[in-house]
Design a protein around this motif. Sequence first.
Motif, short mmCIF file in Angstrom:
data_model
loop_
_atom_site.label_atom_id
_atom_site.label_comp_id
_atom_site.label_asym_id
_atom_site.label_seq_id
_atom_site.Cartn_x
_atom_site.Cartn_y
_atom_site.Cartn_z
N HIS A 144 29.53 -45.27 -75.91
CA HIS A 144 30.73 -44.54 -76.33
C HIS A 144 31.99 -45.04 -75.62
CE1 HIS A 144 28.89 -41.58 -78.98
NE2 HIS A 144 27.90 -41.49 -78.12
N THR A 145 31.84 -45.52 -74.41
CA THR A 145 32.99 -46.12 -73.73
C THR A 145 33.49 -47.34 -74.49
OG1 THR A 145 32.19 -45.35 -71.58
CG2 THR A 145 33.81 -47.11 -71.58
N ASN B 131 35.11 -46.26 -77.88
CA ASN B 131 36.46 -45.72 -77.67
C ASN B 131 37.47 -46.84 -77.46
OD1 ASN B 131 38.49 -43.86 -77.28
ND2 ASN B 131 37.97 -43.45 -75.15
N LEU C 99 38.10 -48.56 -80.93
CA LEU C 99 38.90 -47.77 -81.87
C LEU C 99 40.37 -47.75 -81.49
CD1 LEU C 99 36.47 -44.75 -82.40
CD2 LEU C 99 36.89 -46.65 -83.95
N SER C 100 40.66 -47.92 -80.22
CA SER C 100 42.06 -47.97 -79.80
C SER C 100 42.66 -49.36 -79.95
CB SER C 100 42.18 -47.51 -78.34
OG SER C 100 41.41 -48.34 -77.48
N LYS D 139 37.87 -47.69 -87.38
CA LYS D 139 37.66 -46.26 -87.64
C LYS D 139 36.95 -46.05 -88.98
CE LYS D 139 41.59 -44.75 -84.85
NZ LYS D 139 42.86 -43.98 -84.81
N TRP E 21 29.24 -36.48 -79.98
CA TRP E 21 29.89 -37.07 -78.81
C TRP E 21 31.14 -37.84 -79.22
CZ3 TRP E 21 26.53 -39.05 -74.23
CH2 TRP E 21 27.33 -39.37 -73.15
N THR E 22 31.10 -38.49 -80.38
CA THR E 22 32.26 -39.26 -80.83
C THR E 22 33.50 -38.38 -81.02
OG1 THR E 22 31.61 -39.01 -83.16
CG2 THR E 22 30.81 -40.95 -82.00
N ASP F 164 34.58 -36.20 -79.02
CA ASP F 164 35.27 -35.99 -77.75
C ASP F 164 36.48 -36.91 -77.62
OD1 ASP F 164 33.44 -34.08 -77.10
OD2 ASP F 164 32.26 -35.36 -75.77
N TYR F 165 36.36 -38.15 -78.14
CA TYR F 165 37.47 -39.09 -78.02
C TYR F 165 38.10 -39.45 -79.35
CZ TYR F 165 33.48 -42.21 -78.95
OH TYR F 165 32.35 -42.79 -79.46
N GLN F 166 37.51 -38.96 -80.45
CA GLN F 166 38.11 -39.16 -81.77
C GLN F 166 38.08 -37.83 -82.54
OE1 GLN F 166 39.72 -41.69 -83.21
NE2 GLN F 166 39.56 -42.88 -81.32
#
Length: 608
Positions: A176-177, A180, A183-184, A190, A220-221, A223-225
């Motif tokens: 997930h790190t 993230n 995606l940025s 996305k 979990w995704t 949390d940051y999206q």
Amino acid sequence: MSVISSRRRGRAPSSSTPSILKKPRSLKSRLSEVKTSVKVKFMLPHSQKVHSILEEYKDGTISRDYENLLCLIRDAELTDEDVSSLLKEATECISILNQDLRLFVEALLSIDWTGKSREVVAEYHSFVVNLLSAHNYHSKLVVEKLVTLFVPNATDVDWPDGVPTDADYRKCVNVHTLLNLLLSVVPMCKEILINFLTKKFPYYNKSTHIHEYYLHNLLWTLDYQPGFRQDILYLVISKLVILDVSASKEMIAKCTAEEEIFPMDDDSRSVRTCTTSTTSTIANSYALSNTLDVCMDKLFNYIIAECHSSEDGELIWDKAKALYLDLITVFDKVVLPTYDPQHVQFVMFLMCCLKPTIAEAFLNYLWKKMCNPNVARVIRRAAVNYIASLLARANFVPLSMLKGTLQQMAEWIHSYISNQDALESVNYDLRVHSVFYSVCQALFYVVSFRYKDLVRSKKNIIFLQSLNMAKMVTCRLNPLRVCQPAIVQNFAAITRNYQLAYCYTIIEHNARDKLPVIYDDDYNETTRDVTLDTYYPFDPYVLERSGKKIQPFYRDYEESPQDSMEVDETVSNQEEDDFLCNQELSSTPNSKINKFSYGSSPGFRFKT
């Protein structure tokens, strides 16, 4: 030197003729030979060599070295040092890793990196980010490889109580790190990610741990999206609906009884391992119900955690409101049009219990859906059933909200009756007035289920009288004719006891005049019963693990001895024809009259 020649060298010379019969070797000795076999260790080429191999392959001069390099990466057992060195060498060649070298890129992405040291993980993250920054056409390949890591290995152990092990937690953090970061850095990832999350979702008959692992990573995704939430919830609930309709409450109850007598094996294996058809059916239903239970528990935990503060547990209204809006959109698209789901719809029940304002908003949404003539009748009837079931089963719905909804329903019913009375003739076809009959049955159901709360004071009894239920039951459309017998009998006893309406004469007339109805459709003539369906979505929740979060807010129907005495006294005071009508109703099969319920829910019983 071959194994055969080495054996010959170790054998002592003998003058006697050897026997053609050899002493058999044990399985243990043969397995030991396999375990102790020496594995070949390859040496990685230095960076200049890797760069030259890739350049020569692109030029089309030498391909054997390139193929050997791919085999080396795929087949050799690479240590942390090897992986780190290889990633550094590949990073120096980023500029030339175009589509011609896709196989080389794919081989690097397939390296088992999630369980490596922090240095190796950091090197892998750096390589992938630099790769997509220079060549974004590798985005699909990278995202697909990362989503594939959302599925556990076959050898991974199950999670106790749904909590990931330390090793699995580290792996998930690493994946997930990187997601993230991508995606940025690369916005086009996305849409690619959503497509692969849908494509890679496990098939419904996969093991429980696979579904739990995948769903855990899906949530979990968010949390940051957080912008993915509506799409993720749509995907999750759509898949859970498939599980839900595949495991009925009756089969779940049967599996529970079977498990108490004959405990099931661990369901981590595929459900297709069963041999006989009966065993296969039971094992399949047990596995599906267990998977659904675990996934619903995960989803409930997410809703609770998202709407409450992690520090003091207080409700965060802005977050709860935003989550409700996403869930109601998914509910409208997936759950409401689905016939007879058993458990998935309880996500809305759990949302409503967070605050009465959410419950009121949900009831208003359903009521607007029911009143809209442009909505399909089947959807309007389903909305009415949700209203009635929520009012009856939710212990968090205040009395004011209950009375307000009953008032809305009564006003709509009387308006419908007035429009029909203005006509010279009335079509009594159930299909024509199905929405009207559904609203009437919903009102009768709620009054019968919640009458204890509605007769505690004189003011509430006056409110019930203001609903003018006597006009409802005596109108030309005759709703008692098509309502469920259990609802009709309990409603008749309660309304007579409190002098709200008298239904027994109409019940007797309907019993004498009840004939089968034949509908002539486009295909053939079919005989159908003139009775409304029996689905109420918030009937008892039977999944054990996730049901613990529903039970504190749930109302079960409990019949007190005083109620039995009152109804029995009412029945005993009936005229002879009323008694015959009641006896005729009670002569139907027990499975149809001993419960004021639908599915497996307990409820009102017929009085005999």
